[in-house]
Each structure stands twice: as C-alpha cells, then as structure tokens.
Design a protein around this motif. Structure first.
Motif, PDB file in Angstrom:
ATOM      1  N   UNK A 100       3.691  -5.450 -49.230  1.00 48.60           N
ATOM      2  CA  UNK A 100       4.025  -5.751 -47.831  1.00 48.60           C
ATOM      3  C   UNK A 100       3.502  -4.674 -46.890  1.00 48.60           C
ATOM      4  N   UNK A 101       3.491  -3.430 -47.366  1.00 49.17           N
ATOM      5  CA  UNK A 101       2.985  -2.326 -46.557  1.00 49.17           C
ATOM      6  C   UNK A 101       1.504  -2.523 -46.233  1.00 49.17           C
ATOM      7  N   UNK A 102       0.750  -3.040 -47.186  1.00 47.69           N
ATOM      8  CA  UNK A 102      -0.670  -3.320 -46.949  1.00 47.69           C
ATOM      9  C   UNK A 102      -0.828  -4.610 -46.146  1.00 47.69           C
ATOM     10  N   UNK A 103      -0.048  -5.627 -46.489  1.00 43.25           N
ATOM     11  CA  UNK A 103      -0.159  -6.925 -45.816  1.00 43.25           C
ATOM     12  C   UNK A 103       0.088  -6.814 -44.316  1.00 43.25           C
ATOM     13  N   UNK A 104       1.092  -6.036 -43.946  1.00 38.73           N
ATOM     14  CA  UNK A 104       1.446  -5.938 -42.527  1.00 38.73           C
ATOM     15  C   UNK A 104       0.331  -5.276 -41.716  1.00 38.73           C
ATOM     16  N   UNK A 105      -0.527  -4.546 -42.384  1.00 40.91           N
ATOM     17  CA  UNK A 105      -1.657  -3.892 -41.702  1.00 40.91           C
ATOM     18  C   UNK A 105      -2.864  -4.813 -41.543  1.00 40.91           C
ATOM     19  N   UNK A 106      -2.767  -6.016 -42.060  1.00 42.43           N
ATOM     20  CA  UNK A 106      -3.887  -6.964 -42.005  1.00 42.43           C
ATOM     21  C   UNK A 106      -3.997  -7.660 -40.646  1.00 42.43           C
ATOM     22  N   UNK A 107      -3.060  -7.397 -39.767  1.00 44.45           N
ATOM     23  CA  UNK A 107      -3.173  -7.961 -38.430  1.00 44.45           C
ATOM     24  C   UNK A 107      -1.849  -8.416 -37.861  1.00 44.45           C
ATOM     25  N   UNK A 108      -1.908  -8.741 -36.599  1.00 47.41           N
ATOM     26  CA  UNK A 108      -0.715  -9.122 -35.847  1.00 47.41           C
ATOM     27  C   UNK A 108       0.001 -10.324 -36.454  1.00 47.41           C
ATOM     28  N   UNK A 109      -0.755 -11.305 -36.950  1.00 45.08           N
ATOM     29  CA  UNK A 109      -0.153 -12.511 -37.524  1.00 45.08           C
ATOM     30  C   UNK A 109       0.730 -12.178 -38.725  1.00 45.08           C
ATOM     31  N   UNK A 110       0.326 -11.177 -39.497  1.00 39.23           N
ATOM     32  CA  UNK A 110       1.126 -10.770 -40.659  1.00 39.23           C
ATOM     33  C   UNK A 110       2.456 -10.180 -40.211  1.00 39.23           C
ATOM     34  N   UNK A 111       2.401  -9.299 -39.212  1.00 34.06           N
ATOM     35  CA  UNK A 111       3.622  -8.678 -38.698  1.00 34.06           C
ATOM     36  C   UNK A 111       4.539  -9.729 -38.077  1.00 34.06           C
ATOM     37  N   UNK A 112       3.959 -10.637 -37.321  1.00 35.85           N
ATOM     38  CA  UNK A 112       4.760 -11.694 -36.690  1.00 35.85           C
ATOM     39  C   UNK A 112       5.426 -12.575 -37.741  1.00 35.85           C
ATOM     40  N   UNK A 113       4.680 -12.926 -38.779  1.00 42.07           N
ATOM     41  CA  UNK A 113       5.233 -13.788 -39.826  1.00 42.07           C
ATOM     42  C   UNK A 113       6.381 -13.083 -40.549  1.00 42.07           C
ATOM     43  N   UNK A 114       6.220 -11.812 -40.825  1.00 33.81           N
ATOM     44  CA  UNK A 114       7.308 -11.062 -41.463  1.00 33.81           C
ATOM     45  C   UNK A 114       8.554 -11.067 -40.586  1.00 33.81           C
ATOM     46  N   UNK A 115       8.370 -10.929 -39.296  1.00 36.98           N
ATOM     47  CA  UNK A 115       9.509 -10.983 -38.374  1.00 36.98           C
ATOM     48  C   UNK A 115      10.159 -12.351 -38.368  1.00 36.98           C
ATOM     49  N   UNK A 116       9.345 -13.391 -38.379  1.00 37.48           N
ATOM     50  CA  UNK A 116       9.874 -14.769 -38.351  1.00 37.48           C
ATOM     51  C   UNK A 116      10.691 -15.109 -39.591  1.00 37.48           C
ATOM     52  N   UNK A 117      10.329 -14.553 -40.726  1.00 36.13           N
ATOM     53  CA  UNK A 117      11.024 -14.897 -41.966  1.00 36.13           C
ATOM     54  C   UNK A 117      12.186 -13.958 -42.296  1.00 36.13           C
ATOM     55  N   UNK A 118      12.515 -13.064 -41.375  1.00 41.85           N
ATOM     56  CA  UNK A 118      13.705 -12.231 -41.551  1.00 41.85           C
ATOM     57  C   UNK A 118      13.506 -10.950 -42.324  1.00 41.85           C
ATOM     58  N   UNK A 119      12.294 -10.452 -42.351  1.00 45.35           N
ATOM     59  CA  UNK A 119      12.019  -9.231 -43.114  1.00 45.35           C
ATOM     60  C   UNK A 119      12.732  -8.009 -42.548  1.00 45.35           C
ATOM     61  N   UNK A 120      12.946  -7.981 -41.238  1.00 43.38           N
ATOM     62  CA  UNK A 120      13.546  -6.797 -40.617  1.00 43.38           C
ATOM     63  C   UNK A 120      14.920  -6.509 -41.225  1.00 43.38           C
ATOM     64  N   UNK A 121      15.765  -7.514 -41.330  1.00 43.61           N
ATOM     65  CA  UNK A 121      17.099  -7.316 -41.895  1.00 43.61           C
ATOM     66  C   UNK A 121      17.052  -6.814 -43.326  1.00 43.61           C
ATOM     67  N   UNK A 122      16.180  -7.404 -44.121  1.00 35.66           N
ATOM     68  CA  UNK A 122      16.049  -6.985 -45.522  1.00 35.66           C
ATOM     69  C   UNK A 122      15.556  -5.551 -45.608  1.00 35.66           C
ATOM     70  N   UNK A 123      14.550  -5.213 -44.817  1.00 35.88           N
ATOM     71  CA  UNK A 123      13.986  -3.867 -44.857  1.00 35.88           C
ATOM     72  C   UNK A 123      14.991  -2.820 -44.381  1.00 35.88           C
ATOM     73  N   UNK A 124      15.744  -3.131 -43.342  1.00 39.50           N
ATOM     74  CA  UNK A 124      16.770  -2.196 -42.846  1.00 39.50           C
ATOM     75  C   UNK A 124      17.850  -2.007 -43.909  1.00 39.50           C
ATOM     76  N   UNK A 125      18.240  -3.101 -44.543  1.00 39.30           N
ATOM     77  CA  UNK A 125      19.263  -3.024 -45.599  1.00 39.30           C
ATOM     78  C   UNK A 125      18.791  -2.140 -46.760  1.00 39.30           C
TER      79      UNK A 125
END
Length: 150
Positions: A100-125
């Motif tokens: 995921x650390x590499x994927x999120x660097x592949x562009x804005x769409x990757x970061x947006x998709x991670x946000x849409x699927x709820x990654x922030x909560x999981x990562x903070x946890x």
C-alpha cells in the motif's frame, strides 16, 4: 511461487507487461489474497495460505509499479486492505502495508481510492495499536501522509 516473482520482474519490459495484463496476472494474484478462500484453496493449511499470500504480495509489489492501472482496475487497493484487516500474521500485515505504501505513490487516484474504501480508519487503528511493531506503525503513518499529500 518463484515463477510469480520472476514474471513480475519481467514486467519491467513493456511487452511483458502488456502480456501480463492480457493474461490477468494481477487479478489472479489478488485472488490469493482473498480473506475468504475460494473452494480450491480451502484444502490448504493456514501456513500454506500465509506463504502463498506473502508470495503474491511480493509479486504485486513489483506489478503495481510496472502496471499500476491493472492493479487499480482489479481493485487491488480494496483486496489488500481487506487482507490487512483480516490477517493475524504480522508478516502478512507488513507486506500489505509495504504494498500500500508503494501503491499510494502511484498517483492521486490510488490515494483517493484508499480514502473511499475506508483505509484511513484501518491505518489509524493499526498506528495506535502499541502491540504493532514500530516499522508497521511507521508505514501506516507514511501511507496516511502520502494520502493527505495527494
């Protein structure tokens, strides 16, 4: 499984990458990460599944850099996040975070998709869980920072 890594490294060549996309290499590898194993994988032991998942994650780490659009189209972020949420293996967790650390660097769409699927909560946890190794917690912070930057 050694073959997966070799195929993934070959995808640095444009011709090989095109062939890998046509053959559905990324979706096939993602199937190995499904927390609910398909019928053909239900005979495998937990240790066998863990080893297969680690090999698939390693190959996907290469592939997301060479053919990121195939990873996005196959919902790679979602599959890896689901495995990250479901796994009890620290090793699988670390590989998921690394991918995921590499994927999120592949562009804005990757970061947006991670946000849409709820990654922030999981990562903070995971970040706030003191039982997680510091390296895993640092990767969580790195992914979150990149998501915010994008």
């Amino acid at each position: 499984t050694l073959l997966w890594g070799t195929l993934a490294r070959c995808c640095s060549s444009e011709d090989c990458a095109k062939l890998a996309v046509q053959c559905g290499l990324v979706p096939s590898l993602l199937e190995c990460l499904d927390p609910e194993p398909p019928v053909e994988q239900q005979k495998w032991s937990q240790e066998q599944r863990r080893k297969i998942q680690l090999e698939a994650l390693s190959a996907l780490f290469q592939l997301v850099q060479y053919i990121p659009e195939a990873f996005m189209e196959a919902e790679g972020n979602s599959t890896v996040l689901q495995l990250l949420q479901a796994t009890r293996s620290r090793e699988v967790q670390k590989k998921c975070l690394h991918l995921l650390q590499v994927a999120v660097r592949m562009g804005k769409a990757f970061a947006e998709r991670l946000g849409q699927i709820g990654a922030v909560g999981t990562l903070v946890e995971l970040f706030t869980d003191k039982d997680n190794p510091m390296t895993s917690r640092q990767m969580c912070a790195s992914i979150l920072a990149t998501m915010c930057k994008e």
